[in-house]
Design a protein around this motif. Structure first.
Motif, mmCIF file in Angstrom:
data_model
loop_
_atom_site.group_PDB
_atom_site.id
_atom_site.type_symbol
_atom_site.label_atom_id
_atom_site.label_comp_id
_atom_site.label_asym_id
_atom_site.label_seq_id
_atom_site.Cartn_x
_atom_site.Cartn_y
_atom_site.Cartn_z
ATOM 1 N N LEU A 93 0.843 -1.201 0.000
ATOM 2 C CA LEU A 93 0.000 0.000 0.000
ATOM 3 C C LEU A 93 0.878 1.252 0.000
ATOM 4 O O LEU A 93 1.924 1.296 0.636
ATOM 5 N N THR A 94 0.407 2.236 -0.711
ATOM 6 C CA THR A 94 1.084 3.523 -0.734
ATOM 7 C C THR A 94 0.208 4.543 -0.011
ATOM 8 O O THR A 94 -1.002 4.581 -0.217
ATOM 9 N N GLY A 95 0.842 5.332 0.856
ATOM 10 C CA GLY A 95 0.108 6.355 1.589
ATOM 11 C C GLY A 95 0.216 7.704 0.902
ATOM 12 O O GLY A 95 1.280 8.082 0.412
ATOM 13 N N TRP A 96 -0.900 8.402 0.866
ATOM 14 C CA TRP A 96 -0.952 9.768 0.337
ATOM 15 C C TRP A 96 -1.580 10.638 1.415
ATOM 16 O O TRP A 96 -2.704 10.389 1.835
ATOM 17 N N ALA A 97 -0.831 11.644 1.857
ATOM 18 C CA ALA A 97 -1.298 12.452 2.986
ATOM 19 C C ALA A 97 -1.609 13.877 2.544
ATOM 20 O O ALA A 97 -0.994 14.406 1.618
ATOM 21 N N GLN A 98 -2.591 14.454 3.220
ATOM 22 C CA GLN A 98 -2.862 15.873 3.000
ATOM 23 C C GLN A 98 -3.409 16.505 4.272
ATOM 24 O O GLN A 98 -4.059 15.838 5.083
ATOM 25 N N ALA A 99 -3.113 17.771 4.447
ATOM 26 C CA ALA A 99 -3.744 18.568 5.506
ATOM 27 C C ALA A 99 -5.023 19.112 4.897
ATOM 28 O O ALA A 99 -4.987 19.853 3.918
ATOM 29 N N LYS A 100 -6.172 18.719 5.445
ATOM 30 C CA LYS A 100 -7.446 19.095 4.817
ATOM 31 C C LYS A 100 -7.897 20.492 5.213
ATOM 32 O O LYS A 100 -8.340 21.262 4.380
ATOM 33 N N GLU A 101 -7.853 20.768 6.520
ATOM 34 C CA GLU A 101 -8.295 22.103 6.941
ATOM 35 C C GLU A 101 -7.818 22.429 8.342
ATOM 36 O O GLU A 101 -7.482 21.534 9.129
ATOM 37 N N VAL A 102 -7.783 23.716 8.619
ATOM 38 C CA VAL A 102 -7.460 24.221 9.962
ATOM 39 C C VAL A 102 -8.522 25.259 10.303
ATOM 40 O O VAL A 102 -8.824 26.132 9.479
ATOM 41 N N TYR A 103 -9.111 25.139 11.488
ATOM 42 C CA TYR A 103 -10.137 26.110 11.879
ATOM 43 C C TYR A 103 -10.179 26.226 13.398
ATOM 44 O O TYR A 103 -9.658 25.371 14.112
ATOM 45 N N ALA A 104 -10.785 27.296 13.868
ATOM 46 C CA ALA A 104 -10.859 27.540 15.317
ATOM 47 C C ALA A 104 -12.307 27.558 15.778
ATOM 48 O O ALA A 104 -13.219 27.895 15.010
ATOM 49 N N LYS A 105 -12.492 27.140 17.026
ATOM 50 C CA LYS A 105 -13.801 27.255 17.661
ATOM 51 C C LYS A 105 -13.581 27.814 19.058
ATOM 52 O O LYS A 105 -12.624 27.429 19.739
ATOM 53 N N THR A 106 -14.469 28.687 19.457
ATOM 54 C CA THR A 106 -14.355 29.262 20.795
ATOM 55 C C THR A 106 -15.611 28.962 21.598
ATOM 56 O O THR A 106 -16.732 29.210 21.130
ATOM 57 N N GLY A 107 -15.408 28.387 22.769
ATOM 58 C CA GLY A 107 -16.529 28.082 23.647
ATOM 59 C C GLY A 107 -16.232 28.556 25.047
ATOM 60 O O GLY A 107 -15.330 29.369 25.265
ATOM 61 N N ARG A 108 -16.992 28.038 26.013
ATOM 62 C CA ARG A 108 -16.825 28.472 27.402
ATOM 63 C C ARG A 108 -15.428 28.202 27.935
ATOM 64 O O ARG A 108 -14.909 28.938 28.762
ATOM 65 N N SER A 109 -14.823 27.100 27.450
ATOM 66 C CA SER A 109 -13.499 26.758 27.978
ATOM 67 C C SER A 109 -12.374 27.429 27.191
ATOM 68 O O SER A 109 -11.205 27.130 27.390
#
Lengths: 143, 155
Positions: A93-109
């Motif tokens: 098997l050959t692996g193919w990698a990617q960074a799909k997304e980066v995002y932020a969420k802000t909550g009570r903590s």
């Protein structure tokens, strides 16, 4: 109203797929994995199929890294494995990698920054046999 | 609650919404070392992946705020996935497993590895089944929780 999170990352690598190595599924390693897991399913102990979870034990090189700069700690928050075709011992098997997304969420903590990475497993014919999406989180703990 | 046996086939026709199944697992140091050793072999090098002792060293784990060493998330995920593959037997298949890591699993936690049928859809020759899956510890916490979709054969 929450303040917008301030974090940095390398946007240029998002969505870029990169080959991260080729691994042959060895019978001995699968047998040891089955023993460790207490595997009794004959598909995996007798018939030469590879347990789906074994795919996540295959260590390819690291893929494109968006180098997220935020917080002082990180943890593994989630995993999604999609299985498209069964894998048998002896396959390469050959692996193919990617960074799909980066995002932020802000909550009570506070604010957390999420990074989603995908590893696609392809067989000798280039056919996709599985996808593994990993969700990593970074956050600030303490001052 | 039904225990799972991968040599006894589960058929779509025999299941119902709300059906539950489970296994038990108490991860200990020996198992964790075995799991990490397997990884080391695959890498061609030994040792744990984080270098801070969180998986194998009580003192290292304490420094990180854990009362005991923790179990690698991928190991726990593998056990949860195994519950699903055990349940579908040799005649079924797994489409996907989707899990959130909500809190750490500690060494020697007495865990129930559980599945619950939440949706079904008939198909030709097979049926699609949606499951809730989770690990539950003796403190009533669910450190791993998620869903799976599988195909089961018809009788």
């Amino acid at each position: 109203m929450s303040e917008e999170a301030v974090f940095e990352y390398d946007e240029s690598v998002i969505g870029v797929e990169e080959e991260v190595g080729t691994i042959t599924v060895e019978a001995e390693t699968v047998a040891r994995y089955c023993e460790l897991m207490g595997e009794t399913n004959p598909l995996y102990t007798e018939q030469g199929f590879v347990p789906p979870s074994y795919l996540q034990r295959m260590r390819f090189r690291g893929g494109p890294d968006p180098k997220v700069k935020f917080g002082n700690t990180g943890f593994h928050a989630g995993s999604r494995m999609e299985l498209l075709k069964p894998v048998k011992v002896g396959q390469t098997l050959t692996g193919w990698a990617q960074a799909k997304e980066v995002y932020a969420k802000t909550g009570r903590s506070g604010t957390m920054v999420f990074q989603v990475s995908r590893l696609t497993y392809r067989d000798e014919n280039g056919d996709e046999v599985a996808h593994s999406d990993q969700l990593m989180v970074r956050r600030q703990v303490g001052e | 609650m039904k225990t799972v046996d991968p040599t006894t086939q589960t058929y779509f026709d025999d299941i119902d919404l709300g059906d539950e199944f489970e296994d038990e697992w108490t991860p200990d140091m020996e198992q964790v070392l075995g799991y990490l050793g397997l990884e080391g072999d695959a890498l061609g090098e030994g040792g744990g992946p984080t270098g801070d002792g969180r998986f194998t060293d009580p003192e290292g784990a304490r420094k990180l705020g854990f009362p005991k060493p923790i179990v690698p998330g991928a190991f726990s995920l593998s056990k949860l996935t195994k519950l699903v593959t055990d349940w579908v037997g040799t005649g079924g298949s797994v489409d996907f497993v989707d899990v959130n890591f909500r809190r750490p699993v500690l060494h020697d936690d007495a865990l129930k590895v559980q599945g619950l049928v939440t949706d079904t859809e008939e198909g030709d020759g097979a049926g699609t089944v949606k499951l809730d899956i989770y690990l539950e510890n003796e403190r009533g916490e669910r450190p791993l929780q998620g869903t799976a979709v599988v195909q089961l054969p018809r009788r």
